[in-house]
Design an enzyme around this catalytic site. Structure first.
Site, PDB file in Angstrom:
ATOM      1  CG  PHE A  24      -1.385   1.129   1.940  1.00 27.37           C
ATOM      2  CD1 PHE A  24      -2.104   2.434   0.536  1.00 27.37           C
ATOM      3  CD2 PHE A  24      -1.290   1.917   2.946  1.00 27.37           C
ATOM      4  CE1 PHE A  24      -2.442   3.526   1.032  1.00 27.37           C
ATOM      5  CE2 PHE A  24      -2.072   3.221   3.313  1.00 27.37           C
ATOM      6  CZ  PHE A  24      -2.174   3.825   2.752  1.00 27.37           C
ATOM      7  CE1 TYR A  62       5.340  -3.412  11.538  1.00 25.80           C
ATOM      8  CE2 TYR A  62       4.070  -2.187  12.965  1.00 25.80           C
ATOM      9  CZ  TYR A  62       3.922  -2.348  12.014  1.00 25.80           C
ATOM     10  OH  TYR A  62       3.609  -1.468  11.344  1.00 25.80           O
ATOM     11  CG  ASP A  70       6.156  -6.870  -2.351  1.00 22.01           C
ATOM     12  OD1 ASP A  70       6.186  -7.676  -1.671  1.00 22.01           O
ATOM     13  OD2 ASP A  70       6.178  -5.637  -1.784  1.00 22.01           O
ATOM     14  CB  VAL A 118      13.802  -7.772   2.982  1.00 20.18           C
ATOM     15  CG1 VAL A 118      13.686  -7.087   1.500  1.00 20.18           C
ATOM     16  CG2 VAL A 118      13.268  -7.830   3.937  1.00 20.18           C
ATOM     17  CE1 TYR A 164      25.492  -2.422   9.379  1.00 16.56           C
ATOM     18  CE2 TYR A 164      24.113  -3.014  10.431  1.00 16.56           C
ATOM     19  CZ  TYR A 164      25.126  -3.307   9.490  1.00 16.56           C
ATOM     20  OH  TYR A 164      25.312  -4.801   9.400  1.00 16.56           O
TER      21      TYR A 164
END
Length: 326
Positions: free
Chosen positions: A15, A147, A35, A61, A161
């Protein structure tokens, strides 16, 4: 030296990602959209296929990716409770392993990288509205933790990082966003209410409906994260990006019924575990460092979203998948 800006968007068929792809291409970028289509949909980006500056790569990923780009927008992760709770282990892996892989890629390429974080890092907040210096009130072992904690860990990785390698990072904390191309069965309140209203079903609210959310239209949100990516290197975030206008869930239900002309009734169900009572961004920092504020009124954005779902539900296969008449 490349003349065009080469950009990677992970989760680009989702989305939010698909709208970002639209905007980046309109701005002249050379775009790689990645994706794995776990929650993304080809219909969201099919109008871009054939554009000579658009490349679609099916990839997860959680595995390394080797491309040559100048900027990375890391949006890959299921973002609705229905989807991220379906496979919570994979959700955590997508947030954590995905961040590690994209940060490693950015380090190799000396690229700028933006993390699409979330207001869920604040959990069920004890501070209202939420400012970026609030550490949050999060359950680490609940059904939403995959999540919430996955995104919190991704933020940790980004800042480690940055501290360790001086990688150019940007972290956007995205609040409730809505608009065309939302998944019709993602369990989010806006899509739930619109689909229920258009199909003439009862509109389901949880608890007393007085819990609040702040709804940002997708075009405004995309403008905010692009502005964040364009800031000087010393602006890392996190930056809240969302609409500070606060509405109760019951108010939203009444607006959707009015805009659709539906005869749906509002019914109440028990409140889910760890569902936050309040969610409202303090966007003072975004106003200051991005010169950004959302402009789309809720009724205007909802009208566009309703038109999208009304057209989508004319597809018999979509209606059948939602349990509606074919």
């Amino acid at each position: 030296m490349h003349l065009e800006n080469r950009v990677l968007v992970t989760g680009g068929a989702g989305f939010l990602g698909s709208h970002l792809c639209d905007r980046l291409l309109a701005d002249g970028a050379d775009l790689v959209c990645v994706d794995n289509f776990y929650t993304g949909a080809k219909r969201n980006i099919e109008h871009l296929i054939g554009d000579k500056r658009f490349e679609l790569v099916r990839h997860d990923v959680t595995f390394p990716l080797y491309v040559e780009v100048d900027e990375i927008y890391n949006l890959a992760c299921p973002a609705s409770p229905v989807h991220y709770q379906h496979d919570p282990v994979q959700t955590t892996k997508t947030s954590v392993h995905g961040a590690i892989n994209m940060l490693g890629l950015a380090k190799r390429l000396h690229a700028k990288i933006l993390q699409a974080s979330t207001s869920e890092v604040y959990g069920d907040p004890t501070v209202h509205p939420q400012t970026e210096d609030y550490w949050g009130h999060v359950n680490p072992v609940g059904p939403r933790s995959c999540y919430d904690e996955g995104k919190r860990c991704a933020e940790t990785l980004f800042f480690d990082y940055w501290r360790q390698t001086r990688l150019r990072i940007k972290v956007a904390r995205i609040f409730n966003t809505y608009g065309p191309r939302m998944h019709p069965n993602d369990g989010r309140v806006v899509s739930n209410f619109i689909v229920q209203a258009l199909l003439g079903r009862d509109i389901t609210i949880y608890g007393d409906g007085q819990q609040t959310r702040s709804f940002c239209y997708v075009d405004d949100l995309v403008d905010g994260i692009i502005r964040l990516m364009g800031t000087p290197d010393d602006v890392t975030g996190p930056v809240n990006i969302g609409n500070p206008a606060e509405f109760s869930i019951r108010e939203l239900a009444d607006i959707v019924i009015d805009l659709t002309g539906s005869r749906s009734k509002v019914v109440s169900r028990p409140l889910p575990a760890d569902d936050p009572r309040q969610r409202q961004p303090d966007i003072s920092l975004a106003r200051k460092v991005l010169d950004w504020t959302p402009h789309t009124p809720l009724k205007e954005g909802l009208a566009r979203t309703i038109a999208y779902f009304d057209a989508l539900l004319k597809d018999a296969d979509v209606r059948g998948a939602l349990g509606g008449e074919a």
